[in-house]
Enzyme design. Structure first.
Site, mmCIF file in Angstrom:
data_model
loop_
_atom_site.group_PDB
_atom_site.id
_atom_site.type_symbol
_atom_site.label_atom_id
_atom_site.label_comp_id
_atom_site.label_asym_id
_atom_site.label_seq_id
_atom_site.Cartn_x
_atom_site.Cartn_y
_atom_site.Cartn_z
ATOM 1 C CG ASP A 127 -0.307 -0.045 2.527
ATOM 2 O OD1 ASP A 127 0.893 0.258 2.609
ATOM 3 O OD2 ASP A 127 -0.985 -0.377 3.512
ATOM 4 C CG ASP A 158 -5.849 -5.295 2.190
ATOM 5 O OD1 ASP A 158 -5.457 -4.942 3.321
ATOM 6 O OD2 ASP A 158 -6.456 -4.525 1.416
ATOM 7 C CB CYS A 212 -11.223 -26.290 8.324
ATOM 8 S SG CYS A 212 -9.679 -25.397 8.000
ATOM 9 C CB CYS A 255 -6.086 -25.513 8.189
ATOM 10 S SG CYS A 255 -6.746 -25.407 9.874
ATOM 11 C CB CYS A 302 -9.266 -28.057 11.418
ATOM 12 S SG CYS A 302 -9.941 -26.404 11.716
ATOM 13 C CG HIS A 307 -8.934 -22.244 11.475
ATOM 14 N ND1 HIS A 307 -9.508 -23.262 10.757
ATOM 15 C CD2 HIS A 307 -9.932 -21.339 11.700
ATOM 16 C CE1 HIS A 307 -10.797 -22.997 10.577
ATOM 17 N NE2 HIS A 307 -11.077 -21.848 11.137
#
Length: 375
Positions: free
Chosen positions: A92, A270, A308, A310, A313, A339
């Protein structure tokens, strides 16, 4: 290798899926960019960020110019080398942080003079200096320097601010183009301003089109106006921007914000929310956000989200995550951050698939019915 290209692969209503191709990699859209404010996505290693499915991350010009400093960063090989991230980085411009973090600031046509929130030292940020800093960082997608006024300002104040931001956009374009090899390798995005006003945003979009950018951001939202007002603005703002360029909604947002914005034609996002929430004990799931500090999770040996994929999890229970956050253990922040970032990427992947298969309206309705059911 292409410097920058954007191709829409499929549309469904106003939602669209495609890809941005750059020298450091391909960014699948709609895309969510984890925020790496100070050369790190907080509480997670970069290889683990990549493992969540992220194609691009965001760096922050304001924070990096103050510490460790742009010139030092260049001597150390640039931001990619410094933090060991080899995919694209969007930076940015620093304008929003100057407005929000610096108590002592003076805005003129030339730029902004401000006091560092770290040590009070004085700095000057102009469109040209913002382009120089982002060049020294080695940014792949550079953002034009703009002013982000408070949303509750009178229309004439927002109009004057927008007009100055458009003059700064032209100076940003000229400063970027003077950047030698970096300008040949990187891309520059302009930022639409104009508050919640359709006419002002249309005027801003017209000026940005005249200057010409690789992509176009929708700025000045997610600053306290609320979801209803934001969506009302997104009902017209994306359509004011070129169809053949990516549209980036800055600073957004909650999972249901992302779905609603993709419905309205946005390609990139974002937000600090998934990482900040992870550090504060909140996990995002398909059934809505979960506060892991709540006592009802103390003996729950099930995963945070059974759907999930990930590592958090797959390996750890709600009871363990509850314990870590109640005990103040840093691992709790790390696991929930992992996660949450993975959940956001799974959500983006699900939206890309739904658009490609022509079932996005049904996906969005089903998502909202489930995600918002507990509210």
């Amino acid at each position: 290798m292409t410097r920058f290209s954007f191709k829409v692969h499929a549309t469904d209503g106003r939602a669209r899926t495609g890809a941005i191709t750059m020298k450091r990699g391909t960014i699948r859209t709609p895309a969510f960019m984890p925020v790496g404010t100070a050369g790190t996505v907080k509480a997670i290693k970069v290889e683990d960020v990549a493992a969540t499915g992220a194609d691009i991350i965001l760096g922050n010009t304001y924070h990096l110019m103050l510490r460790p400093g742009a010139e030092r960063m260049a001597r150390l090989g640039g931001l990619h080398n410094f933090m060991r991230w080899d995919k694209p980085i969007l930076t940015d411009s620093g304008g929003y942080q100057v407005m929000s973090l610096s108590d002592l600031r003076k805005i003129t046509e030339e730029g902004v003079t401000f006091a560092s929130h770290i040590d009070g030292s004085r700095h000057n940020l102009t469109p040209e200096r913002s382009m120089e800093i982002q060049r020294l960082l080695g940014s792949d997608i550079v953002m034009a320097f703009d002013e982000c006024p408070k949303i509750d300002q009178p229309r004439d104040v927002i109009a004057r601010s927008m007009e100055m931001s458009m003059r700064w956009a032209k100076r940003s374009r000229d400063g970027f183009d003077a950047g030698g090899q970096h300008a040949e390798d990187a891309a520059l995005f302009g930022i639409q301003q104009g508050g919640l006003d359709e006419a002002l945003r249309g005027e801003s979009a017209g000026k940005l089109r005249d200057i010409g950018f690789d992509g176009y951001a929708i700025g000045g939202l997610a600053v306290g106006e609320g979801q209803e007002a934001m969506f009302a603005t997104l009902d017209f703002a994306p359509g004011q921007l070129p169809e053949n360029a990516p549209r980036y909604l800055m600073g957004v947002g909650k999972p249901d914000d992302l779905v609603g914005a993709v419905e309205r034609g946005v390609d990139m996002f974002d937000c600090v929310l998934p990482t900040r929430s992870g550090r504060n004990g909140q996990g995002f799931t398909w059934d809505g956000p979960v506060n892991l500090r709540n006592a009802r999770h103390a003996e729950d040996m099930g995963p945070l989200d059974a759907e999930c994929t990930c590592p958090t999890c797959a390996k750890y229970s709600r009871a363990y995550l509850h314990h870590l956050h109640k005990a103040g253990e840093m691992l709790g922040a790390m696991l929930l951050t992992e996660h949450n970032l993975a959940f956001y990427q799974q959500l983006m992947a699900a939206m890309r698939a739904a658009i490609a298969e022509g079932r996005f309206a049904a996906f969005a309705a089903g998502f909202r019915a489930r995600y918002l059911a507990k509210r």
